[in-house]
Design an enzyme around this catalytic site. Sequence first.
Site, PDB file in Angstrom:
ATOM      1  N   GLN A  11      42.546  43.307  19.390  1.00  0.00           N
ATOM      2  CA  GLN A  11      42.721  44.407  18.417  1.00  0.00           C
ATOM      3  C   GLN A  11      42.909  45.759  19.119  1.00  0.00           C
ATOM      4  N   ASP A  12      41.956  46.122  19.985  1.00  0.00           N
ATOM      5  CA  ASP A  12      42.031  47.444  20.627  1.00  0.00           C
ATOM      6  C   ASP A  12      43.186  47.513  21.614  1.00  0.00           C
ATOM      7  N   LEU A  62      39.968  37.970  33.735  1.00  0.00           N
ATOM      8  CA  LEU A  62      38.985  38.798  34.435  1.00  0.00           C
ATOM      9  C   LEU A  62      38.177  37.993  35.448  1.00  0.00           C
ATOM     10  N   LEU A  83      39.122  46.332  28.416  1.00  0.00           N
ATOM     11  CA  LEU A  83      38.766  45.908  27.046  1.00  0.00           C
ATOM     12  C   LEU A  83      38.370  44.439  26.997  1.00  0.00           C
ATOM     13  N   ALA A  84      38.447  43.742  28.122  1.00  0.00           N
ATOM     14  CA  ALA A  84      38.241  42.293  28.108  1.00  0.00           C
ATOM     15  C   ALA A  84      36.782  41.937  27.870  1.00  0.00           C
ATOM     16  N   GLN A  86      34.346  38.358  25.923  1.00  0.00           N
ATOM     17  CA  GLN A  86      34.133  37.390  24.837  1.00  0.00           C
ATOM     18  C   GLN A  86      33.352  38.226  23.832  1.00  0.00           C
ATOM     19  N   SER A 128      29.308  49.109  24.051  1.00  0.00           N
ATOM     20  CA  SER A 128      29.183  48.746  22.633  1.00  0.00           C
ATOM     21  C   SER A 128      27.865  49.216  22.019  1.00  0.00           C
ATOM     22  N   GLU A 130      26.287  47.554  20.095  1.00  0.00           N
ATOM     23  CA  GLU A 130      25.442  46.355  20.060  1.00  0.00           C
ATOM     24  C   GLU A 130      24.331  46.446  21.124  1.00  0.00           C
ATOM     25  N   TYR A 152      25.811  38.605  24.535  1.00  0.00           N
ATOM     26  CA  TYR A 152      26.908  39.583  24.546  1.00  0.00           C
ATOM     27  C   TYR A 152      26.377  40.974  24.872  1.00  0.00           C
ATOM     28  N   HIS A 182      34.532  49.016  14.993  1.00  0.00           N
ATOM     29  CA  HIS A 182      35.794  49.558  14.483  1.00  0.00           C
ATOM     30  C   HIS A 182      36.724  48.412  14.120  1.00  0.00           C
ATOM     31  N   ARG A 187      42.114  43.273  13.199  1.00  0.00           N
ATOM     32  CA  ARG A 187      40.805  42.754  13.589  1.00  0.00           C
ATOM     33  C   ARG A 187      40.852  41.226  13.594  1.00  0.00           C
TER      34      ARG A 187
HETATM   35  P1  NAP Z   1      38.994  41.439  20.798  1.00  0.00           P
HETATM   36  O1  NAP Z   1      40.094  41.586  19.807  1.00  0.00           O
HETATM   37  O2  NAP Z   1      38.150  40.220  20.750  1.00  0.00           O
HETATM   38  O3  NAP Z   1      39.597  41.605  22.271  1.00  0.00           O
HETATM   39  C1  NAP Z   1      38.896  41.208  23.399  1.00  0.00           C
HETATM   40  C2  NAP Z   1      39.907  40.771  24.426  1.00  0.00           C
HETATM   41  O4  NAP Z   1      39.229  40.256  25.578  1.00  0.00           O
HETATM   42  C3  NAP Z   1      40.836  39.670  23.915  1.00  0.00           C
HETATM   43  O5  NAP Z   1      42.168  40.113  24.001  1.00  0.00           O
HETATM   44  C4  NAP Z   1      40.572  38.510  24.859  1.00  0.00           C
HETATM   45  O6  NAP Z   1      41.752  37.823  25.240  1.00  0.00           O
HETATM   46  C5  NAP Z   1      40.003  39.203  26.082  1.00  0.00           C
HETATM   47  N1  NAP Z   1      39.249  38.303  26.950  1.00  0.00           N
HETATM   48  C6  NAP Z   1      38.309  37.400  26.618  1.00  0.00           C
HETATM   49  N2  NAP Z   1      37.906  36.727  27.710  1.00  0.00           N
HETATM   50  C7  NAP Z   1      38.641  37.196  28.758  1.00  0.00           C
HETATM   51  C8  NAP Z   1      38.732  36.883  30.139  1.00  0.00           C
HETATM   52  N3  NAP Z   1      37.993  35.935  30.697  1.00  0.00           N
HETATM   53  N4  NAP Z   1      39.604  37.573  30.902  1.00  0.00           N
HETATM   54  C9  NAP Z   1      40.377  38.526  30.350  1.00  0.00           C
HETATM   55  N5  NAP Z   1      40.356  38.855  29.057  1.00  0.00           N
HETATM   56  C10 NAP Z   1      39.490  38.200  28.266  1.00  0.00           C
HETATM   57  O7  NAP Z   1      38.014  42.681  20.706  1.00  0.00           O
HETATM   58  P2  NAP Z   1      38.299  44.210  20.355  1.00  0.00           P
HETATM   59  O8  NAP Z   1      37.688  44.475  19.038  1.00  0.00           O
HETATM   60  O9  NAP Z   1      39.701  44.549  20.606  1.00  0.00           O
HETATM   61  O10 NAP Z   1      37.340  44.913  21.423  1.00  0.00           O
HETATM   62  C11 NAP Z   1      37.836  45.380  22.681  1.00  0.00           C
HETATM   63  C12 NAP Z   1      36.650  45.591  23.621  1.00  0.00           C
HETATM   64  O11 NAP Z   1      35.764  46.549  23.053  1.00  0.00           O
HETATM   65  C13 NAP Z   1      35.817  44.342  23.868  1.00  0.00           C
HETATM   66  O12 NAP Z   1      35.309  44.418  25.188  1.00  0.00           O
HETATM   67  C14 NAP Z   1      34.658  44.486  22.885  1.00  0.00           C
HETATM   68  O13 NAP Z   1      33.520  43.808  23.359  1.00  0.00           O
HETATM   69  C15 NAP Z   1      34.465  45.983  22.893  1.00  0.00           C
HETATM   70  N6  NAP Z   1      33.913  46.583  21.665  1.00  0.00           N
HETATM   71  C16 NAP Z   1      34.500  46.326  20.458  1.00  0.00           C
HETATM   72  C17 NAP Z   1      34.001  46.940  19.317  1.00  0.00           C
HETATM   73  C18 NAP Z   1      34.604  46.695  17.949  1.00  0.00           C
HETATM   74  O14 NAP Z   1      33.940  46.990  16.956  1.00  0.00           O
HETATM   75  N7  NAP Z   1      35.841  46.234  17.866  1.00  0.00           N
HETATM   76  C19 NAP Z   1      32.909  47.819  19.424  1.00  0.00           C
HETATM   77  C20 NAP Z   1      32.369  48.073  20.673  1.00  0.00           C
HETATM   78  C21 NAP Z   1      32.886  47.456  21.795  1.00  0.00           C
HETATM   79  P3  NAP Z   1      42.597  36.895  24.220  1.00  0.00           P
HETATM   80  O15 NAP Z   1      43.401  37.871  23.386  1.00  0.00           O
HETATM   81  O16 NAP Z   1      43.428  36.088  25.140  1.00  0.00           O
HETATM   82  O17 NAP Z   1      41.592  36.131  23.433  1.00  0.00           O
HETATM   83  O1  G4F Z   2      31.619  41.489  12.250  1.00  0.00           O
HETATM   84  P1  G4F Z   2      30.511  41.036  13.116  1.00  0.00           P
HETATM   85  O2  G4F Z   2      30.641  39.698  13.751  1.00  0.00           O
HETATM   86  O3  G4F Z   2      30.320  42.186  14.198  1.00  0.00           O
HETATM   87  P2  G4F Z   2      29.103  42.586  15.157  1.00  0.00           P
HETATM   88  O4  G4F Z   2      28.196  41.453  15.392  1.00  0.00           O
HETATM   89  O5  G4F Z   2      28.512  43.845  14.633  1.00  0.00           O
HETATM   90  O6  G4F Z   2      29.874  42.864  16.534  1.00  0.00           O
HETATM   91  C1  G4F Z   2      31.071  43.629  16.569  1.00  0.00           C
HETATM   92  O7  G4F Z   2      30.741  44.987  16.758  1.00  0.00           O
HETATM   93  C2  G4F Z   2      30.112  45.281  18.017  1.00  0.00           C
HETATM   94  C3  G4F Z   2      29.810  46.793  18.020  1.00  0.00           C
HETATM   95  O8  G4F Z   2      28.542  47.018  17.464  1.00  0.00           O
HETATM   96  C4  G4F Z   2      31.051  44.883  19.129  1.00  0.00           C
HETATM   97  F1  G4F Z   2      30.508  45.212  20.324  1.00  0.00           F
HETATM   98  C5  G4F Z   2      31.322  43.384  19.049  1.00  0.00           C
HETATM   99  O9  G4F Z   2      32.268  43.036  20.063  1.00  0.00           O
HETATM  100  C6  G4F Z   2      31.953  43.081  17.690  1.00  0.00           C
HETATM  101  O10 G4F Z   2      33.212  43.710  17.629  1.00  0.00           O
HETATM  102  O11 G4F Z   2      29.139  41.046  12.307  1.00  0.00           O
HETATM  103  C7  G4F Z   2      28.690  42.189  11.616  1.00  0.00           C
HETATM  104  C8  G4F Z   2      27.480  41.811  10.761  1.00  0.00           C
HETATM  105  C9  G4F Z   2      26.404  41.050  11.523  1.00  0.00           C
HETATM  106  O12 G4F Z   2      25.153  41.553  11.148  1.00  0.00           O
HETATM  107  C10 G4F Z   2      26.542  39.614  11.022  1.00  0.00           C
HETATM  108  O13 G4F Z   2      25.334  38.875  11.036  1.00  0.00           O
HETATM  109  O14 G4F Z   2      27.930  40.941   9.729  1.00  0.00           O
HETATM  110  C11 G4F Z   2      27.012  39.876   9.605  1.00  0.00           C
HETATM  111  N1  G4F Z   2      27.693  38.743   8.980  1.00  0.00           N
HETATM  112  C12 G4F Z   2      27.386  38.224   7.762  1.00  0.00           C
HETATM  113  N2  G4F Z   2      28.176  37.185   7.496  1.00  0.00           N
HETATM  114  C13 G4F Z   2      28.708  38.031   9.494  1.00  0.00           C
HETATM  115  C14 G4F Z   2      29.014  37.047   8.562  1.00  0.00           C
HETATM  116  N3  G4F Z   2      29.404  38.162  10.667  1.00  0.00           N
HETATM  117  C15 G4F Z   2      30.418  37.300  10.889  1.00  0.00           C
HETATM  118  N4  G4F Z   2      31.140  37.432  12.027  1.00  0.00           N
HETATM  119  N5  G4F Z   2      30.737  36.300  10.003  1.00  0.00           N
HETATM  120  C16 G4F Z   2      30.046  36.122   8.816  1.00  0.00           C
HETATM  121  O15 G4F Z   2      30.352  35.227   8.052  1.00  0.00           O
END
Ligand code: NAP
Ligand code: G4F
Length: 330
Positions: A11-12, A62, A83-84, A86, A128, A130, A152, A182, A187
């Site tokens: 996504q990002d 990575l 940004l990489a 799991q 994050s 988290e 994580y 975000h 997403r």
């Molecule tokens: P995302 O869509 O899950 O993207 C994460 C990326 O990491 C994916 O493109 C994935 O590759 C890649 N990845 C996984 N394992 C890898 C490996 N072994 N080597 C290289 N790349 C690998 O998540 P996002 O929402 O865009 O988030 C981007 C970053 O910000 C992540 O590090 C996440 O933890 C962090 N973050 C996200 C949020 C949020 O709310 N979105 C908030 C705080 C921090 P594939 O595309 O091939 O699966």
């Molecule tokens: O959407 P979630 O899986 O996001 P979560 O766990 O907050 O993590 C995301 O945000 C983090 C930043 O704070 C990032 F670092 C992380 O990489 C990721 O992008 O879950 C949000 C909430 C949780 O409390 C979860 O227990 O939603 C609750 N939830 C309820 N039902 C669910 C579900 N989550 C998911 N994924 N699926 C459900 O069915």
Amino acid sequence: MKALITVITGQDGYYLSKLLLEKGYEVHGLIRRSSSFNTSRIEPLMSKYESENKLKLYYSDLLDSSSITSLINLIEPDEVYNLAAQSHVAVSFKNPLYTSQVGTIGVISLLEAVKNSSKNIKFYQASSSEMYGGEDDSLLNEESQFTPKSPYAVSKVFAHEMTKIYRESYDMFAVNGILFNHESPHRGETFVTRKVTKAVGRIKQGIQTKLTLGNLNAFRDWGFAGDYVEGMWLMMQHSSPEDWVLATGESITVKEFAKKSFEAVGLNFEDFVITSERYLRPNEVDFLLGDSTKAREKLDWSPKTSIDELVSIMVDSDLNLAKKDGKQKR
Ligand code: NAP
Ligand code: G4F
């Protein structure tokens, strides 16, 4: 300016590469080999920018440190955005080793390659919210304590601290962006917001009947991913490398997000949502609310998209996708 994004297919990765390409950057993006196509998010950017040599893609991972080092030396980027990860918290309980390897060893490989490069490269680490653990309803900023609750989150704390250590020890321009949740139409479909809006579109179109969720009572501070990647870029342009919180300052429950999404298409949440233990986590982050005063004051960053606008953008997009899906099935 040349930027390297590890990796570009999430996504990002999509929103950041779009922003940098529009700013005139040459963008180099890592992608991972997959048995099926995994570039759907960035395909519009590929067709527009690849032929002009403004966007270049490379297979890597990575965990393949030799390839990471070679690519840093080959590309010689001005900025690296890591940004990489799991990034799914629930999955990190099922795959703790892999999640930790990418989030720890993977990040050190990158930091080492950047440190050893003959070029001065700026480094961004995707930290994050988290990491805070969300144990009470306090407002969280750059000084707040980390109490990680998942594999994580622990790996993110490790990478965050390691980024600081490289900054302080080697005088590197290395920043941590502590981003609160975000979301967007791009997403991943297993995160709760997208799972909800996708289901809303499909239920409205008559191709799904129920939506099963886990914990409805968790609070999250949800913003729009397009706003947050601007904050990432601003951190990298600031005069000094620091850590920054990006958040909206408003927090609502999963239940409220789902209610708003169903209401957006004139449906009643209670008629469609059921809960199952299957989606509960071994350890939950109950409450996240961010204070991004520092970024607002020193980077002039603020989120432009309200929670109601975010719901509307995501529901509209998923409704359109469901309409196309419905037509194909007929
Ligand atoms: P995302 O869509 O899950 O993207 C994460 C990326 O990491 C994916 O493109 C994935 O590759 C890649 N990845 C996984 N394992 C890898 C490996 N072994 N080597 C290289 N790349 C690998 O998540 P996002 O929402 O865009 O988030 C981007 C970053 O910000 C992540 O590090 C996440 O933890 C962090 N973050 C996200 C949020 C949020 O709310 N979105 C908030 C705080 C921090 P594939 O595309 O091939 O699966
Ligand atoms: O959407 P979630 O899986 O996001 P979560 O766990 O907050 O993590 C995301 O945000 C983090 C930043 O704070 C990032 F670092 C992380 O990489 C990721 O992008 O879950 C949000 C909430 C949780 O409390 C979860 O227990 O939603 C609750 N939830 C309820 N039902 C669910 C579900 N989550 C998911 N994924 N699926 C459900 O069915």
